[in-house]
Design an enzyme around this catalytic site. Structure first.
Site, PDB file in Angstrom:
ATOM      1  N   HIS A  71       5.983   4.118   5.251  1.00 27.63           N
ATOM      2  CA  HIS A  71       5.191   4.892   4.280  1.00 27.63           C
ATOM      3  C   HIS A  71       3.740   5.014   4.703  1.00 27.63           C
ATOM      4  CE1 HIS A  71       3.170   1.662   1.885  1.00 27.63           C
ATOM      5  NE2 HIS A  71       4.269   0.958   2.060  1.00 27.63           N
ATOM      6  N   ASP A 183      -0.084  -2.574   5.675  1.00 25.51           N
ATOM      7  CA  ASP A 183       0.952  -2.135   4.718  1.00 25.51           C
ATOM      8  C   ASP A 183       0.622  -0.692   4.337  1.00 25.51           C
ATOM      9  OD1 ASP A 183       2.598  -1.594   2.578  1.00 25.51           O
ATOM     10  OD2 ASP A 183       1.702  -3.081   1.251  1.00 25.51           O
ATOM     11  N   GLU A 217       4.492   5.528  -1.696  1.00 29.09           N
ATOM     12  CA  GLU A 217       5.389   4.376  -1.861  1.00 29.09           C
ATOM     13  C   GLU A 217       4.801   3.369  -2.830  1.00 29.09           C
ATOM     14  OE1 GLU A 217       6.957   0.316  -1.147  1.00 29.09           O
ATOM     15  OE2 GLU A 217       4.923   1.023  -0.910  1.00 29.09           O
ATOM     16  N   GLU A 218       3.472   3.187  -2.743  1.00 25.88           N
ATOM     17  CA  GLU A 218       2.810   2.090  -3.454  1.00 25.88           C
ATOM     18  C   GLU A 218       2.869   2.216  -4.979  1.00 25.88           C
ATOM     19  OE1 GLU A 218       1.982  -0.635  -2.181  1.00 25.88           O
ATOM     20  OE2 GLU A 218       1.614  -0.296  -0.056  1.00 25.88           O
ATOM     21  N   ASP A 240       9.102  -1.711   6.384  1.00 25.40           N
ATOM     22  CA  ASP A 240       7.920  -1.959   5.553  1.00 25.40           C
ATOM     23  C   ASP A 240       7.426  -3.357   5.925  1.00 25.40           C
ATOM     24  OD1 ASP A 240       5.937  -1.849   3.571  1.00 25.40           O
ATOM     25  OD2 ASP A 240       7.270  -0.928   2.106  1.00 25.40           O
ATOM     26  N   HIS A 327      -1.988  -6.730   0.541  1.00 28.33           N
ATOM     27  CA  HIS A 327      -2.858  -6.033  -0.418  1.00 28.33           C
ATOM     28  C   HIS A 327      -4.268  -6.625  -0.474  1.00 28.33           C
ATOM     29  CE1 HIS A 327       0.456  -3.651  -2.738  1.00 28.33           C
ATOM     30  NE2 HIS A 327       0.611  -3.629  -1.428  1.00 28.33           N
TER      31      HIS A 327
HETATM   32 ZN    ZN Z   1       2.221  -2.403  -0.458  1.00 31.49          ZN
END
Ligand code: ZN
Length: 362
Positions: A71, A183, A217-218, A240, A327
């Site tokens: 993503h 990410d 995606e998030e 991922d 994150h």
């Molecule tokens: Zn994430």
């Protein structure tokens, strides 16, 4: 191929450029342009959709279709409320972490470009130490150096502007990559490298390969939900990030045990098609690629779920890159794992035959 180094100076340069460009959820197109530019020499065609998902295609005429996916979006904040004295309160765009916000620089994206800001925080001297308040969504705020709301507006900042962190790519101790948005910029990078290697090694695939960089995606797998209906794939291998659980304050009994440097992480979950997953494991074993296992109850929480439960069911599997400090602005991965995920996806693709159903009943 199995033992040679994969990441080259040129591909690392692309990875760095791709990471350093902000690509907040809903605003991914500049990153997608960088990604497509890199892929151009290695693929036959591109598909893009209304919300910005980009797909690089090899053998676009083939009936049988295999997706490899990552993503393209990164977590960010939205400006939600501006006080009379010119401070900004925020809401999340994805799973942004309130605990790491205080004293971070931010980039506020406006029509006229970036406006700089800082997440302020009351000085230690002025806080009530008997009753320390942790950072929360309702007490963190951004200062852009404006004296009041009017000046904020003059600077082009308004409710709905998205906010990202400026942190850029760095290498830690030679083999750890550190950046915000690994990410899942790492995912986009790894699937692009698979395409490059297929091209450079002159591998002819007996199927259409759809190298898919999904948006959104998030905030709930939305880009994947859209593009799987457009592609209608037969197989989807998703990549991922997942947690390294060996750093402090993580309960291995709850989160399982996975670590950076120990290899790609292969998931067990209802959305993961067992025969496809076993193919990946056999491929890892045959090529001496180290791997780890992870179990998910109900959902994987990744685009795997979106592909699996679409179009009447698509054989899907998940190969994750272990990552520390998800994150945060210092997400950390191991270079060897990045190369081994690329290798594992590449070698698995070479085993897939045109028309394979992965049926449990054959
Ligand atoms: Zn994430």
């Amino acid at each position: 191929m199995a033992t040679s180094k994969i990441i080259t100076a040129k591909s690392l340069k692309f990875f760095e450029k791709y990471l350093n460009n902000a690509s907040p959820t809903g605003y991914e197109w500049e990153g997608q342009k960088i990604w497509m530019e890199y892929l151009k020499p290695y693929v036959d065609d591109f598909i893009t959709d209304t919300y910005g998902t980009a797909v690089a295609v090899i053998n676009p005429k083939a009936k049988y279709k295999v997706v490899i996916e990552g993503h393209s979006d990164e977590i960010s904040w939205y400006v939600n409320y501006i006080t009379d004295n010119g401070l900004l309160y925020v809401i999340r765009n994805g799973g942004s972490d309130h605990q790491i916000a205080p004293s971070k620089w931010v980039n506020i994206h406006t029509k006229n470009g970036i406006v700089k800001g800082v997440f302020g925080w009351p000085a230690i001297h002025t806080r009530n130490r008997a009753k320390e308040e942790p950072p929360k969504l309702d007490n963190i705020f951004i200062d852009i150096g404006a004296k009041d709301k009017e000046e904020v507006e003059k600077m082009g900042v308004h409710v709905g502007c998205v906010i990202t962190y400026p942190d850029e790519f760095q290498v830690l101790n030679e083999n750890k990559y550190v950046c915000r948005a690994l990410d899942n910029r790492a995912g986009g990078f790894m699937i692009a490298e698979v395409a490059r290697l297929l091209h450079e090694n002159k591998k002819e695939l007996p199927f259409g390969l759809y190298i898919t960089n999904s948006v959104q995606e998030e905030i709930g797998l939305r880009g994947a939900e859209m593009i799987t209906q457009t592609i209608k794939p037969d197989v989807a291998i998703v990549t991922d990030v997942c947690h390294d659980t060996t750093t402090p304050m993580i309960d291995k009994k709850k989160e399982g045990e996975t670590s950076i440097g120990a290899g790609p992480v292969i998931s067990y979950a209802p959305a993961v098609q067992n025969k496809l997953r076993e193919r990946i494991i056999e491929t890892a074993e045959a090529n001496k690629i180290p791997f780890q296992r992870l179990a998910s109850s109900r959902y994987t929480g990744t685009d795997t779920d979106a592909f699996a439960y679409s179009n009447g069911g698509v054989a899907s599997a998940l190969i994750s890159l272990p990552l520390r400090y998800m994150h945060t602005t210092v997400e950390t991965v191991h270079k060897d794992d990045v190369e081994n995920v690329i290798r594992l996806i590449y070698e698995t693709l070479l085993t897939i035959k045109e028309g394979e159903t992965f049926s449990y009943f054959d």
